[in-house]
Design an enzyme around this catalytic site. Structure first.
Site, short mmCIF file in Angstrom:
data_model
loop_
_atom_site.label_atom_id
_atom_site.label_comp_id
_atom_site.label_asym_id
_atom_site.label_seq_id
_atom_site.Cartn_x
_atom_site.Cartn_y
_atom_site.Cartn_z
N GLY A 263 0.83 -0.95 -0.23
CA GLY A 263 -0.09 0.01 0.31
C GLY A 263 0.74 1.10 0.11
O GLY A 263 1.70 1.41 -0.61
N LYS A 264 -0.10 2.56 0.96
CA LYS A 264 0.83 3.53 0.15
C LYS A 264 2.04 3.81 1.80
O LYS A 264 2.72 4.40 1.32
CB LYS A 264 0.03 4.87 -0.23
CG LYS A 264 0.32 5.77 -1.23
CD LYS A 264 -0.90 6.33 -1.19
CE LYS A 264 -1.84 7.46 -0.63
NZ LYS A 264 -2.86 8.37 -0.54
N VAL A 268 2.75 -5.46 3.09
CA VAL A 268 2.08 -6.56 4.75
C VAL A 268 2.97 -7.67 4.23
O VAL A 268 2.96 -8.17 2.45
CB VAL A 268 0.47 -6.99 3.89
CG1 VAL A 268 0.32 -8.05 5.38
CG2 VAL A 268 0.46 -5.54 4.88
N ASP A 406 -10.70 4.49 9.08
CA ASP A 406 -10.70 4.28 8.24
C ASP A 406 -11.32 2.61 7.52
O ASP A 406 -10.63 2.58 7.34
CB ASP A 406 -8.95 3.65 8.16
CG ASP A 406 -8.74 4.12 6.73
OD1 ASP A 406 -10.08 4.45 5.88
OD2 ASP A 406 -7.97 3.26 6.32
P1 ADP Z 1 -2.45 -0.24 4.46
O1 ADP Z 1 -2.69 0.96 5.32
O2 ADP Z 1 -1.50 -0.53 3.41
O3 ADP Z 1 -4.13 -0.61 3.72
P2 ADP Z 1 -3.56 -3.03 5.94
O4 ADP Z 1 -3.57 -2.70 7.55
O5 ADP Z 1 -4.48 -2.70 5.27
O6 ADP Z 1 -2.56 -1.44 5.35
O7 ADP Z 1 -3.31 -4.81 5.23
C1 ADP Z 1 -3.07 -4.46 3.60
C2 ADP Z 1 -3.46 -5.13 3.52
O8 ADP Z 1 -3.26 -6.67 3.68
C3 ADP Z 1 -5.69 -5.44 3.76
O9 ADP Z 1 -6.16 -5.46 2.97
C4 ADP Z 1 -4.80 -7.36 3.54
O10 ADP Z 1 -5.69 -7.71 2.17
C5 ADP Z 1 -3.44 -8.20 4.03
N1 ADP Z 1 -3.64 -7.76 5.46
C6 ADP Z 1 -3.04 -7.22 6.40
N2 ADP Z 1 -3.13 -7.57 7.28
C7 ADP Z 1 -3.96 -8.48 7.33
C8 ADP Z 1 -3.87 -9.60 8.20
N3 ADP Z 1 -3.38 -9.91 9.35
N4 ADP Z 1 -4.05 -11.11 7.86
C9 ADP Z 1 -4.24 -11.23 6.06
N5 ADP Z 1 -4.14 -10.01 5.78
C10 ADP Z 1 -3.92 -8.74 6.06
MN MN Z 2 -6.34 -0.76 4.70
#
Ligand code: ADP
Ligand code: MN
Length: 517
Positions: A263-264, A268, A406
């Site tokens: 992401g920005k 992950v 969010d």
């Molecule tokens: P961002 O701030 O970049 O949106 P997120 O926490 O939403 O960060 O994580 C980005 C993506 O990574 C999520 O949309 C999801 O698909 C995946 N993701 C994040 N945490 C998990 C997790 N604990 N288990 C599975 N997928 C995850």
């Molecule tokens: Mn997110």
């Protein structure tokens, strides 16, 4: 190229020495009949002559010099040719780069906007960066022998008088220094211990060895990475990579398999969990590693969440941007813990290291659970999901004292027949100066998603806001509603300013009604 093996390889007919001797890559030049020793091949005189030749002749002729009058004997080891060729190549590359720099300068002139030829350079920046322990005759600051041998060269550059004069260029002194510096090579690099031998390495030999040691180090690092982290490597900076390696090395993670999302603001990764160092903590079989990006400017627009969060207020002013990014990770950890304690389905925190947060993985067999926006649910599941979310929003507000800030179909995963909340680094307490606005935005996202998704029971955003917050804002249109929210926020701010505490409407006495499924 294997310079340490040269001496041994060049003496195929040498009698096998005692065990310690075969271990020492320098061999024992006195006892074996070496047709061409490393010292001959690498002699400074030879290097000088090569240099001269190179200046006078074209490149292929210089290579031919290697077979010329300088090296005699029949069993000339080819690896020494290789070394010579590589040394020449280095020279050539340096020339090339110097020319590039001249062209770069010419093109840029004193224009404010400049272009860089950096990427076209032959000598990798790594090489030039590491030049600090390259032998430099002007520089005796990093002398590892200084402690035992306080024979410092005075400013004038020599000690002694008349024929006893020793300059800083003295071959013996420098040779010993070089031998000592050899200890700085990577531990895997076999240099032999040389104990009891008064080894004196010439600059030429030392520099070639050093070059080789570094390129070997890089090569093995590359191989290692390719094997274990084929996708992970490019997405993170070296410091983060080191943090991740450490987790794998410590056995906490089994393997890091790859990147789930870039992401920005975060990257992950998926990883298989390893063994925990302590017995009371169990590492989940699959983990998600959220790396908060340390690229600073992308985080600037998040200031507003954390700057006004009183939990971080005292710290914010003192922190540099790098630390603020760590605070995002810390915030996500604290918020997830609160949610976990309230029983809200969300990732479970495993460990936080600087800007890297390890948590349980929502999904299975490396496949992350789909986001609500990507999954097609039956109308029954859709309704179930809605009720669950309404419940979770209330719990989040009441029990965790948090507003997600969010919340949308992008940050809700569908797994095991229920909704899981993720991405809570930006979540704030309701008394945050903009907390209610964030809550209203969350409500709007949720209402719109479920109304579009055909859930007849879905409240509109204003009803949802009141249901979650327990407030009773009566405005029947969005503009007025928002105005009232902002007025409330302002009232609360003033109250905090004057009384140092929040208004009773935010306290847990006036609990919002928990929605009943
Ligand atoms: P961002 O701030 O970049 O949106 P997120 O926490 O939403 O960060 O994580 C980005 C993506 O990574 C999520 O949309 C999801 O698909 C995946 N993701 C994040 N945490 C998990 C997790 N604990 N288990 C599975 N997928 C995850
Ligand atoms: Mn997110």
């Amino acid at each position: 190229m294997d310079p340490v093996g040269v001496a041994a390889a060049a003496a195929p007919d040498a009698r096998p020495g005692p065990a310690w001797q075969s271990k020492c890559p320098w061999g024992a030049p006195n006892t074996t009949s070496i047709s061409c020793s490393l010292a001959d091949v690498m002699s400074e005189q030879l290097a000088k002559e090569l240099q001269l030749e190179e200046e006078n002749a074209a490149f292929p002729e210089v290579v031919a010099v290697a077979e010329g009058p300088f090296i005699t004997g029949e069993n000339i080891d080819t690896s020494s040719d290789l070394m010579l060729a590589q040394m020449l190549q280095m020279e050539f590359d340096r020339e090339y780069d110097a020319q590039l720099r001249r062209e770069e300068k010419k093109i840029n002139g004193d224009s404010k906007v400049s272009i860089s030829f950096e990427n076209y350079r032959k000598v990798h920046p790594y090489d030039s960066d590491s030049s600090e322990d390259e032998v430099d005759w002007q520089d005796t600051r990093h002398d590892p022998y200084r402690a035992d041998k306080p024979t410092t060269t005075p400013r004038k550059g020599f000690v002694g008088k008349g024929k006893d004069i020793t300059t800083k260029h003295d071959e013996v002194v420098c040779g010993r220094k070089n031998t000592a510096r050899m200890e700085n090579f990577a531990p895997e690099f076999q240099v032999g211990d040389g104990i009891g031998m008064d080894l004196k390495l010439s600059n030429q030999v030392f520099n070639a060895l050093k070059q080789h040691a570094y390129s070997e180090e890089r090569r093995s690092a590359r191989l290692h990475e390719k094997k274990e982290h084929s996708t992970a490597e490019k997405a993170v900076d070296p410091k983060t990579r080191l943090l991740l390696y450490k987790m794998v090395n410590a056995g906490m993670l089994e393997t890091i398999t790859g990147c789930i999302s870039t992401g920005k603001e975060s990257v992950v990764f998926h990883a298989y969990g390893g063994k925990s160092a302590t017995e009371d903590k169990v590492i989940p079989p699959e983990c998600a590693i959220k790396v908060f990006k340390t690229t600073l400017n992308e985080f600037k627009n998040r200031d507003k969440y954390i700057k006004d969060d009183y939990r971080f207020k005292d710290r914010f002013s003192k922190l540099n941007p790098r630390k603020i990014i760590r605070m995002w990770a810390e915030k996500e950890m604290h918020n997830l813990t609160r949610m976990q304690n309230a029983g809200i389905p969300c990732p479970q925190v495993v460990i936080l290291k600087k800007h890297v947060l390890v948590m349980s993985f929502i999904g299975q067999d490396q496949v992350p659970a789909p986001k609500l926006k990507d999954v097609t649910l039956s109308s029954e599941d859709m309704k179930k999901a809605y009720c669950q979310i309404l419940n979770m929003m209330q719990q989040l507000y009441k029990e965790c004292n948090l507003v997600h800030a969010d919340l949308s179909e992008y940050n809700m995963l569908w797994h095991d027949g229920k909704v899981w909340l993720i991405d809570v680094s930006q979540s704030v307490e309701p008394t945050h100066p903009h907390g209610l606005e964030f809550l209203f935005r969350d409500c709007r996202n949720v209402s719109q998603f479920f109304q579009k998704g055909g859930v007849a029971e879905a409240l509109n955003e204003r009803e949802l806001f009141n249901a979650v917050s327990g407030l009773n804002i009566t405005a029947d249109n969005e503009v007025d509603f928002q105005a009232e929210i902002e007025a409330l926020e302002k009232m609360n701010e003033d109250h905090v300013q004057n009384h140092g505490k929040k208004l009773s409407m935010f306290s847990n006495d006036g609990d919002p009604p928990i929605y009943d499924e």
